[in-house]
Design an enzyme around this catalytic site. Structure first.
Site, mmCIF file in Angstrom:
data_model
loop_
_atom_site.group_PDB
_atom_site.id
_atom_site.type_symbol
_atom_site.label_atom_id
_atom_site.label_comp_id
_atom_site.label_asym_id
_atom_site.label_seq_id
_atom_site.Cartn_x
_atom_site.Cartn_y
_atom_site.Cartn_z
ATOM 1 N N SER A 141 -4.175 -1.471 0.615
ATOM 2 C CA SER A 141 -3.208 -2.484 1.015
ATOM 3 C C SER A 141 -3.923 -3.741 1.477
ATOM 4 O O SER A 141 -4.798 -3.689 2.353
ATOM 5 C CB SER A 141 -2.321 -1.954 2.148
ATOM 6 O OG SER A 141 -1.284 -2.846 2.455
ATOM 7 N N ALA A 142 -3.553 -4.894 0.917
ATOM 8 C CA ALA A 142 -4.292 -6.132 1.137
ATOM 9 C C ALA A 142 -4.249 -6.612 2.582
ATOM 10 O O ALA A 142 -5.238 -7.176 3.082
ATOM 11 C CB ALA A 142 -3.772 -7.224 0.207
ATOM 12 N N HIS A 143 -3.145 -6.412 3.271
ATOM 13 C CA HIS A 143 -3.062 -6.980 4.622
ATOM 14 C C HIS A 143 -3.955 -6.248 5.615
ATOM 15 O O HIS A 143 -4.165 -6.717 6.735
ATOM 16 C CB HIS A 143 -1.602 -6.995 5.110
ATOM 17 C CG HIS A 143 -1.048 -5.651 5.462
ATOM 18 N ND1 HIS A 143 -0.954 -5.208 6.754
ATOM 19 C CD2 HIS A 143 -0.538 -4.660 4.692
ATOM 20 C CE1 HIS A 143 -0.409 -4.003 6.778
ATOM 21 N NE2 HIS A 143 -0.150 -3.646 5.533
ATOM 22 N N GLY A 183 0.813 -1.203 0.000
ATOM 23 C CA GLY A 183 0.000 0.000 0.000
ATOM 24 C C GLY A 183 0.846 1.253 0.000
ATOM 25 O O GLY A 183 0.508 2.252 -0.645
ATOM 26 N N THR A 184 1.957 1.217 0.725
ATOM 27 C CA THR A 184 2.861 2.365 0.752
ATOM 28 C C THR A 184 3.432 2.633 -0.639
ATOM 29 O O THR A 184 3.501 3.782 -1.088
ATOM 30 C CB THR A 184 3.997 2.129 1.755
ATOM 31 O OG1 THR A 184 3.450 2.078 3.076
ATOM 32 C CG2 THR A 184 5.047 3.225 1.691
ATOM 33 N N GLN A 225 -7.637 1.692 5.123
ATOM 34 C CA GLN A 225 -8.399 1.254 6.287
ATOM 35 C C GLN A 225 -9.853 0.932 5.975
ATOM 36 O O GLN A 225 -10.491 0.176 6.698
ATOM 37 C CB GLN A 225 -8.345 2.328 7.380
ATOM 38 C CG GLN A 225 -6.994 2.467 8.048
ATOM 39 C CD GLN A 225 -6.573 1.237 8.826
ATOM 40 O OE1 GLN A 225 -7.410 0.464 9.293
ATOM 41 N NE2 GLN A 225 -5.287 1.041 8.968
ATOM 42 N N CYS A 237 2.757 3.572 12.729
ATOM 43 C CA CYS A 237 3.963 3.816 11.926
ATOM 44 C C CYS A 237 5.039 4.551 12.715
ATOM 45 O O CYS A 237 6.186 4.602 12.300
ATOM 46 C CB CYS A 237 3.603 4.624 10.682
ATOM 47 S SG CYS A 237 2.393 3.804 9.646
#
Length: 460
Positions: free
Chosen positions: A194-196, A69-70, A177, A320
């Site tokens: 982001s998948a996770h 995702g980043t 999110q 983060c």
């Protein structure tokens, strides 16, 4: 051991596990090749793209898979800025964006560009009209997350997208999110996820760029993923990510309602079970599974470790930046307490019994930490008050300066002042937040020989 940090990374969804194992045998070949193994891999990749695009609400040829995702955010910002370089080198973003957006903004500034941060209110919500006022003739891109990763506040994306569209500025939405809970509304231009975060495997991100958005990929040209994500596709992980996104979406309405009820239970209970606690974030427009609260007179990391020893995995501050001594930029922007911050984000399947056990453990954990730090049990007035006091907390980190302030506020009369000397950056944020929570007046900050002097006037 209950895991309550799904906002950081959700447990792997059973559908993701099944899809991952199945595609390991079918999706290992190069999808760019024309032989049967390559064609089979290409079919899996195309099917995953169609599934993900349907969930996002875009065309399959508008979506590419990235390594995270980043990476999707960095590629989106860099590509949009480059594609619109003739317009200018100005970026607009909210003050509570994910660190990946902030890092992209800092990189732009280092290269001679500029950015404007739009402030939020105490619940973390950005005002679309304020966002619009920040747009300029040379604004190349605007960025707004769909929901905040620390406090769960849902942003007015659709309204902000209209403001940006009227100004001719593309809007990038960080949907990391929220995407597992539903599509992002409005006329956004770019989207990253982001998948996770929704129970897919780590190492898979999504980047959607609408047709008509000027976009120029940065770095050496690559033939894969429309030139927007270099390298060989991790097809098993991509298939698992898309399959789990479809699965969690099918479950989202029922599971969201169930988790929202559990979060409501936490929100209602912490204030009565633990003294001097403030639940932060928007009470209505919020993610269903996340609640954040700030406790006076403790540091969040110690509470986190004590809860871990008691069997509960939670987060403190920004996921983060919690490993650093830098106060959370999100909580700072909101003007709430930055120390003693606890984020609870429930994964799918969390039970009421687990939440009950957590609420049973929490009061004792917070009380124990406060006792070790010497926090005041009360702020009873002194029989011989003095008009003003100075507290020397130099060289001591928060929450100690706040604790020392609380200990002596009762020693000055109503209208009297306490001046706290501190060289900890968090004191600049947490002393005003303490005043708001305890209904005292924060007078302001003054220069001092070392650090700063924070002046508080007693009202009660």
């Amino acid at each position: 051991m209950p895991y309550f940090d799904a906002a950081s990374s959700a447990p792997l969804h059973p559908v993701a596990r099944q899809a991952l194992l199945a595609s390991l045998d079918e999706g290992w070949a190069d999808p760019a090749r024309l032989y049967r193994e390559g064609r089979r891999a290409a079919l899996l990749l195309d099917a995953a793209r169609e599934t993900a695009a349907e969930a996002v609400g875009c065309r399959p040829d508008e979506l590419v898979f990235t390594s995270s995702g980043t990476r999707a955010v960095h590629s989106a910002v860099a590509g949009a800025l480059s594609g619109r370089r003739r317009v200018g080198r100005h970026l607009v973003l909210s003050a509570v964006e994910h660190s990946s957006v902030l890092h992209s903004a800092a990189a732009l500034e280092a290269e001679g560009g500029s950015f404007t941060e739009v402030e939020v209110d105490r619940t973390g919500v950005v005002d679309p009209s304020a966002f619009g006022r920040a747009l300029r003739a040379d604004t190349a891109l605007a960025c707004l997350q769909s929901a905040n990763h620390e406090v769960g506040t849902v942003q007015p994306v659709a309204e902000t997208a209209e403001v940006c569209a009227a100004a001719g500025v593309p809007l990038l939405v960080d949907a990391a999110q929220s995407l597992g809970w539903g599509p992002v509304p409005g006329r956004w231009s770019l989207l990253a996820a982001s998948a996770h975060k929704w129970g897919g495997p780590a190492g898979v991100g999504l980047l959607a760029v609408r047709k008509g958005v000027r976009f120029a990929s940065q770095g050496p040209a690559d033939e894969r993923e429309s030139g927007r994500a270099a390298g060989f596709e991790n097809i098993p992980a991509v298939v698992a990510a898309a399959a789990s996104l479809r699965a969690v979406r099918a479950e989202a309405e029922a599971e969201g309602a169930r988790l929202r009820a559990l979060v409501d239970r936490i929100r209602a209970a912490v204030g009565s079970l633990v003294p001097d606690v403030e639940v932060v974030g928007d009470p209505v427009r919020r993610l269903p599974h996340l609640v954040t609260f700030s406790c006076l007179y403790v540091d969040g990391e110690t509470v986190l470790h004590e809860l871990d020893r008691a069997g509960f995995s939670v987060s403190s501050g920004s996921s983060c930046t919690s490993s650093t001594l830098t106060p959370s930029h999100v909580l700072k922007a909101m003007g709430v307490l930055t120390e003693g911050n606890i984020r609870v984000s429930l994964p799918a399947g969390t039970t009421g019994e687990e939440v009950g056990d957590f609420l049973g453990v929490l009061p004792g954990v917070v009380a124990g930490v406060r006792e070790r730090l010497g926090a005041p049990a009360s702020t009873a007035p002194s029989p011989t008050p003095r008009d003003s006091l100075v507290v020397d907390a130099l060289g001591r980190r928060c929450p100690i300066p706040v604790i020392e302030l609380a200990k002596v506020i009762g020693e000055v009369p109503v209208g009297g002042t306490v001046t706290v000397l501190s060289d900890d950056e968090a004191a600049r944020l947490d002393i005003p937040a303490w005043c708001a929570m305890r209904e005292q007046e924060y007078v302001g900050e003054e220069a001092a020989d070392r650090g700063s002097a924070y002046v508080v006037r007693r009202l009660l």
